[in-house]
Design a protein around this motif. Structure first.
Motif, PDB file in Angstrom:
ATOM      1  N   ARG A 152      72.725 -14.132  75.078  1.00 50.17           N
ATOM      2  CA  ARG A 152      71.863 -13.011  74.733  1.00 50.17           C
ATOM      3  C   ARG A 152      70.451 -13.406  74.352  1.00 50.17           C
ATOM      4  N   ASN A 153      70.217 -14.687  74.045  1.00 45.04           N
ATOM      5  CA  ASN A 153      68.901 -15.098  73.590  1.00 45.04           C
ATOM      6  C   ASN A 153      68.702 -16.573  73.902  1.00 45.04           C
ATOM      7  N   TRP A 154      67.453 -16.998  73.989  1.00 44.41           N
ATOM      8  CA  TRP A 154      67.148 -18.417  74.176  1.00 44.41           C
ATOM      9  C   TRP A 154      65.772 -18.707  73.610  1.00 44.41           C
ATOM     10  N   THR A 155      65.529 -19.963  73.297  1.00 40.16           N
ATOM     11  CA  THR A 155      64.227 -20.420  72.844  1.00 40.16           C
ATOM     12  C   THR A 155      64.090 -21.897  73.198  1.00 40.16           C
ATOM     13  N   ARG A 156      62.873 -22.368  73.231  1.00 36.39           N
ATOM     14  CA  ARG A 156      62.643 -23.774  73.560  1.00 36.39           C
ATOM     15  C   ARG A 156      63.293 -24.688  72.537  1.00 36.39           C
ATOM     16  N   GLY A 157      63.660 -25.871  72.997  1.00 35.42           N
ATOM     17  CA  GLY A 157      64.281 -26.863  72.126  1.00 35.42           C
ATOM     18  C   GLY A 157      63.271 -27.803  71.516  1.00 35.42           C
ATOM     19  N   THR A 158      63.696 -29.012  71.272  1.00 36.10           N
ATOM     20  CA  THR A 158      62.854 -30.010  70.618  1.00 36.10           C
ATOM     21  C   THR A 158      61.800 -30.597  71.546  1.00 36.10           C
ATOM     22  N   ASP A 159      61.968 -30.409  72.861  1.00 38.73           N
ATOM     23  CA  ASP A 159      61.004 -30.889  73.855  1.00 38.73           C
ATOM     24  C   ASP A 159      61.165 -30.064  75.128  1.00 38.73           C
ATOM     25  N   ASP A 160      60.484 -30.436  76.198  1.00 40.68           N
ATOM     26  CA  ASP A 160      60.544 -29.677  77.454  1.00 40.68           C
ATOM     27  C   ASP A 160      61.852 -29.874  78.211  1.00 40.68           C
ATOM     28  N   SER A 161      62.718 -30.740  77.699  1.00 40.22           N
ATOM     29  CA  SER A 161      64.000 -31.013  78.343  1.00 40.22           C
ATOM     30  C   SER A 161      65.169 -30.457  77.545  1.00 40.22           C
ATOM     31  N   SER A 162      64.912 -29.479  76.698  1.00 39.72           N
ATOM     32  CA  SER A 162      66.003 -28.903  75.912  1.00 39.72           C
ATOM     33  C   SER A 162      65.692 -27.462  75.543  1.00 39.72           C
ATOM     34  N   LEU A 163      66.740 -26.725  75.249  1.00 40.56           N
ATOM     35  CA  LEU A 163      66.594 -25.362  74.786  1.00 40.56           C
ATOM     36  C   LEU A 163      67.778 -24.991  73.913  1.00 40.56           C
ATOM     37  N   TYR A 164      67.613 -23.932  73.152  1.00 46.31           N
ATOM     38  CA  TYR A 164      68.689 -23.358  72.364  1.00 46.31           C
ATOM     39  C   TYR A 164      69.075 -22.055  73.033  1.00 46.31           C
ATOM     40  N   VAL A 165      70.358 -21.776  73.113  1.00 48.64           N
ATOM     41  CA  VAL A 165      70.828 -20.490  73.617  1.00 48.64           C
ATOM     42  C   VAL A 165      71.760 -19.881  72.577  1.00 48.64           C
ATOM     43  N   GLN A 166      71.794 -18.562  72.557  1.00 47.06           N
ATOM     44  CA  GLN A 166      72.642 -17.838  71.614  1.00 47.06           C
ATOM     45  C   GLN A 166      73.655 -17.028  72.406  1.00 47.06           C
ATOM     46  N   ASP A 167      74.913 -17.087  71.994  1.00 45.22           N
ATOM     47  CA  ASP A 167      75.937 -16.326  72.704  1.00 45.22           C
ATOM     48  C   ASP A 167      76.067 -14.919  72.116  1.00 45.22           C
ATOM     49  N   SER A 168      76.947 -14.128  72.686  1.00 43.16           N
ATOM     50  CA  SER A 168      77.106 -12.743  72.260  1.00 43.16           C
ATOM     51  C   SER A 168      77.690 -12.614  70.859  1.00 43.16           C
ATOM     52  N   ARG A 169      78.262 -13.703  70.334  1.00 43.18           N
ATOM     53  CA  ARG A 169      78.782 -13.698  68.960  1.00 43.18           C
ATOM     54  C   ARG A 169      77.758 -14.240  67.967  1.00 43.18           C
ATOM     55  N   LEU A 170      76.511 -14.394  68.426  1.00 43.33           N
ATOM     56  CA  LEU A 170      75.371 -14.841  67.627  1.00 43.33           C
ATOM     57  C   LEU A 170      75.450 -16.313  67.220  1.00 43.33           C
ATOM     58  N   ARG A 171      76.256 -17.115  67.902  1.00 47.03           N
ATOM     59  CA  ARG A 171      76.321 -18.555  67.648  1.00 47.03           C
ATOM     60  C   ARG A 171      75.278 -19.257  68.506  1.00 47.03           C
ATOM     61  N   TRP A 172      74.680 -20.310  67.970  1.00 45.18           N
ATOM     62  CA  TRP A 172      73.633 -21.050  68.659  1.00 45.18           C
ATOM     63  C   TRP A 172      74.180 -22.347  69.245  1.00 45.18           C
ATOM     64  N   TYR A 173      73.578 -22.759  70.353  1.00 48.47           N
ATOM     65  CA  TYR A 173      73.939 -23.990  71.047  1.00 48.47           C
ATOM     66  C   TYR A 173      72.654 -24.712  71.434  1.00 48.47           C
ATOM     67  N   TYR A 174      72.717 -26.032  71.429  1.00 46.48           N
ATOM     68  CA  TYR A 174      71.606 -26.861  71.862  1.00 46.48           C
ATOM     69  C   TYR A 174      71.958 -27.397  73.238  1.00 46.48           C
ATOM     70  N   VAL A 175      71.083 -27.160  74.216  1.00 49.10           N
ATOM     71  CA  VAL A 175      71.323 -27.571  75.596  1.00 49.10           C
ATOM     72  C   VAL A 175      70.291 -28.615  75.994  1.00 49.10           C
ATOM     73  N   ARG A 176      70.771 -29.792  76.355  1.00 54.21           N
ATOM     74  CA  ARG A 176      69.878 -30.839  76.874  1.00 54.21           C
ATOM     75  C   ARG A 176      69.886 -30.734  78.393  1.00 54.21           C
ATOM     76  N   LEU A 177      68.702 -30.666  78.982  1.00 55.10           N
ATOM     77  CA  LEU A 177      68.550 -30.493  80.425  1.00 55.10           C
ATOM     78  C   LEU A 177      68.313 -31.828  81.123  1.00 55.10           C
ATOM     79  N   SER A 178      68.446 -31.827  82.437  1.00 55.54           N
ATOM     80  CA  SER A 178      68.308 -33.065  83.215  1.00 55.54           C
ATOM     81  C   SER A 178      66.865 -33.512  83.401  1.00 55.54           C
ATOM     82  N   GLY A 179      65.927 -32.738  82.973  1.00 57.50           N
ATOM     83  CA  GLY A 179      64.517 -33.106  83.106  1.00 57.50           C
ATOM     84  C   GLY A 179      63.636 -32.144  82.340  1.00 57.50           C
ATOM     85  N   PRO A 180      62.326 -32.336  82.400  1.00 61.62           N
ATOM     86  CA  PRO A 180      61.393 -31.481  81.659  1.00 61.62           C
ATOM     87  C   PRO A 180      61.172 -30.135  82.343  1.00 61.62           C
ATOM     88  N   CYS A 181      62.217 -29.387  82.485  1.00 64.34           N
ATOM     89  CA  CYS A 181      62.179 -28.112  83.221  1.00 64.34           C
ATOM     90  C   CYS A 181      61.294 -27.051  82.586  1.00 64.34           C
TER      91      CYS A 181
END
Length: 128
Positions: free
Chosen positions: A38-67
């Motif tokens: 339901r939501n997302w925001t930038r992470g600690t750098d251009d290769s990561s982001l935080y996403v929020q699920d429908s239960r309002l829990r947050w996750y940190y996602v590390r990406l394969s590059g500076p997407c």
């Protein structure tokens, strides 16, 4: 007596120590294809982001590059597996530039991101 008292506090301090991202268990986000993210925001750098699920829990996602470095819109798209889950085999892309695709290399539970008043991956997260 003093020695026993210090030992009693030692486990509590260790329990509060943040676990490094690389040591946290990998997770998948169920029902992501059906309104599960339901939501997302930038992470600690251009290769990561935080996403929020429908239960309002947050996750940190590390990406394969500076997407996120070249994103021109604030909308992201993502792929899911055949069960509709977002996992470390999913992909993330800018909706205005769908040809720029990055893989999700790691997904771990997180506290609220700093942009939302939390400590993000710097804070330990309980299993709930």
């Amino acid at each position: 007596m003093m020695f026993a008292l210090l030992l009693a506090f030692a486990p509590a301090q260790n329990a509060q120590s943040p676990v490094p991202v690389d040591k946290r268990p990998q997770v998948s986000i169920a029902f992501a294809s059906n309104g599960g993210l339901r939501n997302w925001t930038r992470g600690t750098d251009d290769s990561s982001l935080y996403v929020q699920d429908s239960r309002l829990r947050w996750y940190y996602v590390r990406l394969s590059g500076p997407c996120l470095k070249y994103m021109t819109s604030m909308s992201i798209g993502y792929t899911t597996d055949s069960n509709g889950s977002f996992d470390r085999f999913s992909h993330v892309f800018d909706l205005s530039q769908p040809e720029r695709v990055c893989g999700a290399e790691s997904i771990v539970r997180s506290a609220k991101p700093p942009q939302y008043g939390g400590k993000g991956i710097a804070e330990p997260v309980s299993g709930t």
